[in-house]
Design a protein around this motif. Structure first.
Motif, PDB file in Angstrom:
ATOM      1  N   LYS A 187      36.178  36.585  42.384  1.00 13.17           N
ATOM      2  CA  LYS A 187      35.511  38.399  43.014  1.00 13.17           C
ATOM      3  C   LYS A 187      36.442  39.311  42.678  1.00 13.17           C
ATOM      4  O   LYS A 187      38.044  39.011  42.316  1.00 13.17           O
ATOM      5  CB  LYS A 187      34.862  38.122  44.360  1.00 13.17           C
ATOM      6  CG  LYS A 187      33.912  36.847  44.229  1.00 13.17           C
ATOM      7  CD  LYS A 187      33.193  37.094  45.516  1.00 13.17           C
ATOM      8  CE  LYS A 187      32.251  35.829  46.136  1.00 13.17           C
ATOM      9  NZ  LYS A 187      32.828  34.309  45.440  1.00 13.17           N
TER      10      LYS A 187
ATOM     11  N   LEU B 207      35.274  49.781  54.144  1.00 12.22           N
ATOM     12  CA  LEU B 207      36.651  48.695  54.027  1.00 12.22           C
ATOM     13  C   LEU B 207      37.667  48.129  54.169  1.00 12.22           C
ATOM     14  O   LEU B 207      38.278  48.484  54.999  1.00 12.22           O
ATOM     15  CB  LEU B 207      37.114  49.981  52.806  1.00 12.22           C
ATOM     16  CG  LEU B 207      36.243  50.329  52.023  1.00 12.22           C
ATOM     17  CD1 LEU B 207      37.396  51.593  50.739  1.00 12.22           C
ATOM     18  CD2 LEU B 207      35.444  49.820  51.135  1.00 12.22           C
TER      19      LEU B 207
ATOM     20  N   TYR C 144      45.824  42.923  45.223  1.00 13.75           N
ATOM     21  CA  TYR C 144      45.182  43.726  45.524  1.00 13.75           C
ATOM     22  C   TYR C 144      46.732  45.235  45.109  1.00 13.75           C
ATOM     23  O   TYR C 144      47.720  45.049  45.171  1.00 13.75           O
ATOM     24  CB  TYR C 144      45.274  44.362  46.891  1.00 13.75           C
ATOM     25  CG  TYR C 144      44.470  45.555  47.201  1.00 13.75           C
ATOM     26  CD1 TYR C 144      43.264  45.949  47.501  1.00 13.75           C
ATOM     27  CD2 TYR C 144      45.704  46.282  47.756  1.00 13.75           C
ATOM     28  CE1 TYR C 144      43.075  47.387  47.739  1.00 13.75           C
ATOM     29  CE2 TYR C 144      45.125  47.908  47.841  1.00 13.75           C
ATOM     30  CZ  TYR C 144      44.513  48.365  48.111  1.00 13.75           C
ATOM     31  OH  TYR C 144      43.937  49.802  48.606  1.00 13.75           O
TER      32      TYR C 144
ATOM     33  N   LYS D 269      31.214  46.036  43.692  1.00 17.85           N
ATOM     34  CA  LYS D 269      31.763  44.457  43.428  1.00 17.85           C
ATOM     35  C   LYS D 269      31.429  43.547  42.262  1.00 17.85           C
ATOM     36  O   LYS D 269      30.364  43.845  42.548  1.00 17.85           O
ATOM     37  CB  LYS D 269      31.994  44.093  44.782  1.00 17.85           C
ATOM     38  CG  LYS D 269      32.358  44.678  46.105  1.00 17.85           C
ATOM     39  CD  LYS D 269      31.825  43.941  47.437  1.00 17.85           C
ATOM     40  CE  LYS D 269      32.753  44.686  48.604  1.00 17.85           C
ATOM     41  NZ  LYS D 269      32.117  44.149  50.136  1.00 17.85           N
TER      42      LYS D 269
ATOM     43  N   ASN E 236      32.716  52.146  45.525  1.00 15.20           N
ATOM     44  CA  ASN E 236      33.134  50.618  45.450  1.00 15.20           C
ATOM     45  C   ASN E 236      32.408  50.384  44.294  1.00 15.20           C
ATOM     46  O   ASN E 236      30.874  50.804  44.438  1.00 15.20           O
ATOM     47  CB  ASN E 236      33.909  50.626  46.430  1.00 15.20           C
ATOM     48  CG  ASN E 236      32.660  49.718  47.086  1.00 15.20           C
ATOM     49  OD1 ASN E 236      31.808  49.994  47.056  1.00 15.20           O
ATOM     50  ND2 ASN E 236      33.703  48.924  47.980  1.00 15.20           N
TER      51      ASN E 236
ATOM     52  N   ASN F 288      40.560  44.582  44.112  1.00 14.57           N
ATOM     53  CA  ASN F 288      41.229  43.737  44.452  1.00 14.57           C
ATOM     54  C   ASN F 288      40.487  42.346  44.098  1.00 14.57           C
ATOM     55  O   ASN F 288      39.562  42.689  43.649  1.00 14.57           O
ATOM     56  CB  ASN F 288      40.201  44.057  46.336  1.00 14.57           C
ATOM     57  CG  ASN F 288      40.876  42.803  47.031  1.00 14.57           C
ATOM     58  OD1 ASN F 288      42.353  42.550  47.196  1.00 14.57           O
ATOM     59  ND2 ASN F 288      40.151  41.962  47.728  1.00 14.57           N
TER      60      ASN F 288
ATOM     61  N   GLY G  84      37.209  50.360  43.105  1.00  9.09           N
ATOM     62  CA  GLY G  84      36.539  51.820  43.815  1.00  9.09           C
ATOM     63  C   GLY G  84      37.843  52.716  43.750  1.00  9.09           C
ATOM     64  O   GLY G  84      38.916  52.941  43.257  1.00  9.09           O
TER      65      GLY G  84
ATOM     66  N   GLU H 284      36.651  43.241  43.235  1.00  6.59           N
ATOM     67  CA  GLU H 284      36.489  44.564  43.802  1.00  6.59           C
ATOM     68  C   GLU H 284      37.189  46.013  43.475  1.00  6.59           C
ATOM     69  O   GLU H 284      38.267  45.344  43.509  1.00  6.59           O
ATOM     70  CB  GLU H 284      36.117  44.751  45.165  1.00  6.59           C
ATOM     71  CG  GLU H 284      35.877  46.273  46.164  1.00  6.59           C
ATOM     72  CD  GLU H 284      35.547  46.103  47.777  1.00  6.59           C
ATOM     73  OE1 GLU H 284      35.779  47.021  48.344  1.00  6.59           O
ATOM     74  OE2 GLU H 284      36.074  44.560  48.014  1.00  6.59           O
TER      75      GLU H 284
END
Length: 413
Positions: free
Chosen positions: A172, A141, A224, A164, A162, A210, A176, A174
């Motif tokens: 986009k 990461l 984030y 995505k 995680n 994120n 996790g 992500e």
């Protein structure tokens, strides 16, 4: 003499990667990467009562990355795909034991001994449907709170799950849950922890989300949020913009904001970090000026030498002390017109208004010179050498000079 434990564990780790590869037919497009890293790191303190630190070590690592392959399972006539990744990292100490923690090799604080060698390994199961990717196991990461540290010998890794996926073409996401981390100078995986006033506090894991939004090809926005259970929360907002001024001239702007607050009654954390970096690139030249300010407490970082490479001003030492304001100046040059493969970057950082625990104010400065050469000769393909020189000074505390030499080899097959 190497430990028997290391050979047996290394064999087991190699079998793990081999098992990952055997779980599916090995396709030509799957990738193996073998790396060698010879690292000499030496930090000499000006004060005679402080022990110098450092070591010389040789690392050898193997990474396996599979492509995704179709499974019989389908959703809306589209198959769910599967893949596996694996890694084995091993390093042996070549220097004599300095009996001091150099933050590179594992160190026994009771026996005051550096480890003869150490080993890290992991595996990842990955699933893909359409454009969504799910990973379970070892995670690599490069995010706030969980970056991969390449500045010493073996690499930092993480463990968890995680996911995505794109929300739209330009956005986009992500998210996790990271349960454990494996610091650069330790074997195995450990719970996240944070030490305040000499007391170590533990976390059951990091939950994060994120968002990356590409406004256009030159403008990027990143948000984030990380919740380190029983420790603290972090919000991060970053904006990057590239502006072509003229032919071979471009301005690169980075604005970054961090805000951390405790989420446990046992801790007292209230800190912000604001940073701006402006970099102008003119042909082979790169000139940058940056400013960073800490508002409130020293900015919190988890135990285990987990770096925060997203900071505008990140150096050999951390310019994120209580109330600190810092400037830094960067000049880089690519010698490609004279010696292809050779680059060099000089950086000078200075920070003041630091509030120490005893009430004193402190100042600090650091000069770095980083030089890298990647061999261009066909017979030496994959080899590179790097050198970092660092000089650190402060009004109250320990000053030092540090050198890091790396000889790297990488081959993909």
């Amino acid at each position: 003499m190497l430990k028997k434990r290391s050979f047996s564990t290394l064999f087991s780790a190699l079998m793990l990667i081999n098992g990952c590869a055997m779980m599916q037919q090995l396709h030509a497009e799957d990738e193996w990467k073998f790396t060698l890293k010879n690292a000499y790191i030496d930090r000499n303190f000006d004060q005679s009562n402080v022990k110098d630190t450092g070591s010389w070590s040789q690392g050898a690592s193997l990474f396996y990355t599979s492509k995704f392959h179709d499974t019989p399972l389908q959703i809306l006539d589209q198959p769910i795909q599967i893949g596996v990744d694996g890694s084995v990292q091993y390093a042996v100490r070549l220097s004599n034991d300095k009996h001091v923690d150099d933050t590179v090799l594992p160190f026994d604080p009771i026996k005051k001994e550096q480890a003869d060698d150490y080993l890290k390994y992991g595996g990842t199961l990955k699933l893909k449907y359409d454009q969504a990717e799910l990973r379970v196991g070892e995670l690599w990461l490069n995010l706030p709170m969980t970056t991969v540290d390449t500045s010493r010998q073996l690499l930092t890794t993480y463990q968890g799950v995680n996911l995505k996926f794109p929300v739209m073409e330009k956005l986009k996401v992500e998210l996790g849950h990271v349960t454990r981390n494996s610091p650069r100078n330790k074997e195995g995986f450990y719970k996240f922890s944070y030490t305040q006033n000499g007391v170590k506090h533990y976390s059951d894991g990091l939950d994060y989300i994120n968002f990356v939004y590409d406004v256009n090809k030159d403008l990027n926005v990143n948000y984030y949020y990380g919740h380190l259970d029983n420790l603290y929360d972090k919000h991060y907002l970053g904006v990057e913009h590239k502006y072509p001024i003229a032919e071979n001239i471009a301005l690169h702007s980075k604005l970054r904001y961090f805000n951390s607050q405790d989420n446990s009654s046992a801790l007292d954390i209230d800190s912000q970090n604001i940073g701006l970096l402006e970099t102008v690139k003119v042909k082979n030249h790169s000139i940058g000026v940056g400013y960073q300010q800490i508002v409130g407490d020293a900015y919190p970082l988890p135990d285990g030498f987990l770096p925060e490479l997203y900071f505008i001003n990140w150096n050999v030492t951390g310019f994120f002390k209580k109330n600190e304001k810092s400037w830094h100046f960067i000049y880089g040059y690519d010698f490609k017109d004279y010696v292809p493969g050779l680059t060099s970057t000089a950086k000078y950082a200075m920070g003041d208004d630091i509030k120490m625990a005893n009430g004193q104010k402190n100042k600090e400065s650091e000069f770095n010179l980083f030089t890298s050469y990647t061999f261009q000769q066909p017979m030496l393909k994959g080899f590179s050498i790097q050198h970092l020189f660092a000089k650190y000074d402060q009004d109250h505390g320990n000053d030092f000079v540090e050198n890091r030499f790396f000889i790297n080899y990488q081959r993909k097959f």
